[in-house]
Structures are given as C-alpha cells and as structure tokens.
Design a protein around this motif. Structure first.
Motif, PDB file in Angstrom:
ATOM      1  N   SER A  87      23.955  10.301  23.710  1.00 21.53           N
ATOM      2  CA  SER A  87      22.603  10.536  24.216  1.00 21.53           C
ATOM      3  C   SER A  87      21.614  10.513  23.049  1.00 21.53           C
ATOM      4  N   ILE A  88      20.445  10.054  23.339  1.00 20.26           N
ATOM      5  CA  ILE A  88      19.381   9.974  22.338  1.00 20.26           C
ATOM      6  C   ILE A  88      18.470  11.170  22.532  1.00 20.26           C
ATOM      7  N   ASP A  89      18.264  11.877  21.441  1.00 22.56           N
ATOM      8  CA  ASP A  89      17.374  13.029  21.487  1.00 22.56           C
ATOM      9  C   ASP A  89      15.939  12.530  21.341  1.00 22.56           C
ATOM     10  N   ASP A  90      15.189  12.604  22.417  1.00 20.65           N
ATOM     11  CA  ASP A  90      13.822  12.091  22.419  1.00 20.65           C
ATOM     12  C   ASP A  90      12.926  12.808  21.426  1.00 20.65           C
ATOM     13  N   GLN A  91      13.097  14.076  21.248  1.00 21.49           N
ATOM     14  CA  GLN A  91      12.245  14.835  20.329  1.00 21.49           C
ATOM     15  C   GLN A  91      12.438  14.376  18.888  1.00 21.49           C
ATOM     16  N   VAL A 141       9.082   8.851  14.552  1.00 19.58           N
ATOM     17  CA  VAL A 141       8.027   7.859  14.758  1.00 19.58           C
ATOM     18  C   VAL A 141       6.683   8.401  14.284  1.00 19.58           C
ATOM     19  N   LYS A 142       6.415   9.677  14.520  1.00 21.67           N
ATOM     20  CA  LYS A 142       5.162  10.276  14.040  1.00 21.67           C
ATOM     21  C   LYS A 142       5.098  10.247  12.521  1.00 21.67           C
ATOM     22  N   GLY A 143       6.191  10.603  11.876  1.00 22.97           N
ATOM     23  CA  GLY A 143       6.224  10.593  10.409  1.00 22.97           C
ATOM     24  C   GLY A 143       6.025   9.205   9.842  1.00 22.97           C
ATOM     25  N   ILE A 144       6.680   8.232  10.441  1.00 23.04           N
ATOM     26  CA  ILE A 144       6.533   6.850   9.980  1.00 23.04           C
ATOM     27  C   ILE A 144       5.117   6.349  10.210  1.00 23.04           C
ATOM     28  N   SER A 145       4.524   6.662  11.353  1.00 18.46           N
ATOM     29  CA  SER A 145       3.171   6.184  11.640  1.00 18.46           C
ATOM     30  C   SER A 145       2.147   6.813  10.705  1.00 18.46           C
ATOM     31  N   ILE A 146       2.291   8.077  10.398  1.00 23.39           N
ATOM     32  CA  ILE A 146       1.373   8.719   9.441  1.00 23.39           C
ATOM     33  C   ILE A 146       1.505   8.071   8.078  1.00 23.39           C
ATOM     34  N   PHE A 147       2.731   7.820   7.655  1.00 19.49           N
ATOM     35  CA  PHE A 147       2.970   7.165   6.368  1.00 19.49           C
ATOM     36  C   PHE A 147       2.326   5.782   6.329  1.00 19.49           C
ATOM     37  N   LEU A 148       2.458   5.011   7.409  1.00 19.83           N
ATOM     38  CA  LEU A 148       1.870   3.670   7.458  1.00 19.83           C
ATOM     39  C   LEU A 148       0.345   3.712   7.447  1.00 19.83           C
ATOM     40  N   VAL A 149      -0.248   4.701   8.090  1.00 21.25           N
ATOM     41  CA  VAL A 149      -1.708   4.836   8.065  1.00 21.25           C
ATOM     42  C   VAL A 149      -2.184   5.148   6.646  1.00 21.25           C
ATOM     43  N   ILE A 150      -1.473   6.015   5.952  1.00 21.62           N
ATOM     44  CA  ILE A 150      -1.841   6.348   4.570  1.00 21.62           C
ATOM     45  C   ILE A 150      -1.737   5.115   3.682  1.00 21.62           C
ATOM     46  N   ILE A 151      -0.680   4.343   3.849  1.00 23.94           N
ATOM     47  CA  ILE A 151      -0.512   3.103   3.079  1.00 23.94           C
ATOM     48  C   ILE A 151      -1.658   2.138   3.381  1.00 23.94           C
ATOM     49  N   ALA A 152      -2.054   2.019   4.644  1.00 21.48           N
ATOM     50  CA  ALA A 152      -3.145   1.113   5.026  1.00 21.48           C
ATOM     51  C   ALA A 152      -4.464   1.543   4.393  1.00 21.48           C
ATOM     52  N   VAL A 153      -4.727   2.837   4.355  1.00 22.41           N
ATOM     53  CA  VAL A 153      -5.970   3.334   3.748  1.00 22.41           C
ATOM     54  C   VAL A 153      -5.991   3.031   2.255  1.00 22.41           C
ATOM     55  N   PHE A 154      -4.875   3.310   1.566  1.00 23.82           N
ATOM     56  CA  PHE A 154      -4.813   3.007   0.138  1.00 23.82           C
ATOM     57  C   PHE A 154      -4.953   1.509  -0.121  1.00 23.82           C
ATOM     58  N   ALA A 155      -4.329   0.682   0.702  1.00 18.80           N
ATOM     59  CA  ALA A 155      -4.439  -0.768   0.541  1.00 18.80           C
ATOM     60  C   ALA A 155      -5.879  -1.226   0.744  1.00 18.80           C
ATOM     61  N   PHE A 156      -6.575  -0.631   1.704  1.00  8.79           N
ATOM     62  CA  PHE A 156      -7.978  -0.989   1.941  1.00  8.79           C
ATOM     63  C   PHE A 156      -8.836  -0.623   0.735  1.00  8.79           C
ATOM     64  N   PHE A 157      -8.644   0.574   0.183  1.00  8.05           N
ATOM     65  CA  PHE A 157      -9.454   0.990  -0.967  1.00  8.05           C
ATOM     66  C   PHE A 157      -9.138   0.161  -2.202  1.00  8.05           C
ATOM     67  N   ILE A 158      -7.883  -0.155  -2.428  1.00  5.90           N
ATOM     68  CA  ILE A 158      -7.527  -0.983  -3.580  1.00  5.90           C
ATOM     69  C   ILE A 158      -8.085  -2.394  -3.412  1.00  5.90           C
TER      70      ILE A 158
END
Length: 99
Positions: free
Chosen positions: A4-8, A14-31
């Motif tokens: 069984s897959i634990d949905d939580q 997925v939340k942790g990965i998405s936050i990390f990707l948003v931070i990377i996108a912001v840094f890439a935009f500023f650079i």
C-alpha cells in the motif's frame, strides 16, 4: 501480498520537492537577470542585436529580467541613497565609528 502507498508520505515528499524547485527557479531568475543586465551595460550593441532576434515573449522576459536587476542594483548597489557612493545614514555611522 499487496503493497500500500501511504498518501501522506507521498504528499509530504511532493511538497518538499516543489518548494525546492521554486527556490531553484527564483535563484535562476535572479542570476539570469543579473547576467542580462550586466551584459546590456557592458556590450549594448550586441545586446540590442540579440534582443531583436527574440520573439515577443522572449523580449518580454528579457525586459522583466533586466528591470529586476536594475531595481536590485539601485537598492543594493554602491549608488544607493544620496547617489554618491552610499546612503547618508551609513556614511554618518562610519564617520562616528572612526572617531
């Protein structure tokens, strides 16, 4: 035997990965905006040639990135404040510290 897959757990990962990707996108935009702004200042003719080859969407992105770095350089750069190499507040504090 079913696994069984634990949905939580999946949602948390997925939340942790998405936050990390948003931070990377912001840094890439500023650079990227910093590189575009400095290139437009150091080599304006080549910047204009490259800018004219962009599509309308690319021109909009390049303008927004250049404008972002202009604002950053005004706020954080050496010409902030009174326009003579820094803020009056910081100049006064450094004068008082020297005494």
């Amino acid at each position: 035997m079913k696994k069984s897959i634990d949905d939580q757990k999946v949602i948390q990962q997925v939340k942790g990965i998405s936050i990390f990707l948003v931070i990377i996108a912001v840094f890439a935009f500023f650079i990227g905006s910093s590189k575009i702004f400095h290139f437009s200042e150091t080599n304006p003719v080549m910047y204009e040639i490259n800018y004219n080859h962009l599509s309308n969407t690319g021109k909009h992105v390049a303008n927004s990135m250049k404008k972002t770095c202009e604002v950053q350089s005004k706020i954080l750069g050496p010409t902030r404040g009174n326009g003579h190499g820094g803020s009056k507040f910081f100049d006064e504090v450094s004068k008082k510290r020297r005494k």
